[in-house]
Design a protein around this motif. Sequence first.
Motif, PDB file in Angstrom:
ATOM      1  N   SER A 148      -0.430   4.288   1.121  1.00 35.98           N
ATOM      2  CA  SER A 148      -0.893   5.227   2.141  1.00 35.98           C
ATOM      3  C   SER A 148      -1.515   4.485   3.315  1.00 35.98           C
ATOM      4  O   SER A 148      -1.895   3.315   3.199  1.00 35.98           O
ATOM      5  N   TYR A 149      -1.637   5.200   4.398  1.00 36.58           N
ATOM      6  CA  TYR A 149      -2.265   4.674   5.601  1.00 36.58           C
ATOM      7  C   TYR A 149      -3.724   4.308   5.325  1.00 36.58           C
ATOM      8  O   TYR A 149      -4.203   3.278   5.772  1.00 36.58           O
ATOM      9  N   LYS A 150      -4.413   5.144   4.549  1.00 28.15           N
ATOM     10  CA  LYS A 150      -5.821   4.898   4.250  1.00 28.15           C
ATOM     11  C   LYS A 150      -6.009   3.607   3.455  1.00 28.15           C
ATOM     12  O   LYS A 150      -6.950   2.869   3.678  1.00 28.15           O
ATOM     13  N   GLU A 151      -5.119   3.346   2.509  1.00 30.15           N
ATOM     14  CA  GLU A 151      -5.182   2.101   1.740  1.00 30.15           C
ATOM     15  C   GLU A 151      -5.016   0.900   2.665  1.00 30.15           C
ATOM     16  O   GLU A 151      -5.665  -0.122   2.502  1.00 30.15           O
ATOM     17  N   THR A 152      -4.123   1.045   3.633  1.00 26.63           N
ATOM     18  CA  THR A 152      -3.818  -0.046   4.544  1.00 26.63           C
ATOM     19  C   THR A 152      -5.016  -0.440   5.381  1.00 26.63           C
ATOM     20  O   THR A 152      -5.251  -1.619   5.633  1.00 26.63           O
ATOM     21  N   LEU A 153      -5.779   0.524   5.820  1.00 24.41           N
ATOM     22  CA  LEU A 153      -6.919   0.248   6.683  1.00 24.41           C
ATOM     23  C   LEU A 153      -8.015  -0.541   5.982  1.00 24.41           C
ATOM     24  O   LEU A 153      -8.855  -1.142   6.635  1.00 24.41           O
ATOM     25  N   LEU A 154      -7.993  -0.576   4.664  1.00 22.24           N
ATOM     26  CA  LEU A 154      -8.998  -1.316   3.910  1.00 22.24           C
ATOM     27  C   LEU A 154      -8.678  -2.806   3.803  1.00 22.24           C
ATOM     28  O   LEU A 154      -9.514  -3.581   3.366  1.00 22.24           O
TER      29      LEU A 154
ATOM     30  N   LYS B  64       5.954   8.053   9.719  1.00 22.91           N
ATOM     31  CA  LYS B  64       5.122   7.465   8.673  1.00 22.91           C
ATOM     32  C   LYS B  64       5.298   5.957   8.686  1.00 22.91           C
ATOM     33  O   LYS B  64       6.305   5.446   9.164  1.00 22.91           O
TER      34      LYS B  64
ATOM     35  N   LYS C 282      -3.542  -4.223   7.991  1.00 15.79           N
ATOM     36  CA  LYS C 282      -3.952  -3.642   9.270  1.00 15.79           C
ATOM     37  C   LYS C 282      -3.359  -4.450  10.425  1.00 15.79           C
ATOM     38  O   LYS C 282      -2.843  -3.889  11.391  1.00 15.79           O
TER      39      LYS C 282
ATOM     40  N   PRO D 111       0.828  -1.205   0.000  1.00 17.37           N
ATOM     41  CA  PRO D 111       0.000   0.000   0.000  1.00 17.37           C
ATOM     42  C   PRO D 111       0.864   1.257   0.000  1.00 17.37           C
ATOM     43  O   PRO D 111       1.984   1.245   0.483  1.00 17.37           O
TER      44      PRO D 111
END
Length: 127
Positions: free
Chosen positions: A23-29, A65, A34, A21
């Motif tokens: 970004s952090y946002k991509e990771t949470l999906l 980061k 996660k 991933p």
Amino acid sequence: MGIFKPKAWLSVVTDLDKTEPRSYKETLLHPRWKQAMLEGHEALIQNNTWPLTPLPQDHKVIGSKWVFRLKQTPSGEIARFKARLVAQGFSQDYGIDYFETSSPMVKLITIRLVFHYFISQLGHLIT
């Protein structure tokens, strides 16, 4: 005129099982990434990587980061998902924001090379 061409929409689907991933946002999906983040954070806590302290007034906060890597076996299969929290060191000043650096990582191949070297040197001493 009777001519009709339907609009074609390009849809980009990323398979986070095979890519890292960005970004952090991509990771949470993605549950595996996660979980890797949770494991990375837990390792930092267990190793007492840093103490939490109040920020002095004349200092700035150093950002951090997440860095994500897929660890693969020699055959190319995914061995594990690895997430690391790293400081954005480009904004640090030596002696103010940090006093030392450490990287306690050693690879097995390095240990094997060192042992091989010492054993070969020991063989020369015996003969």
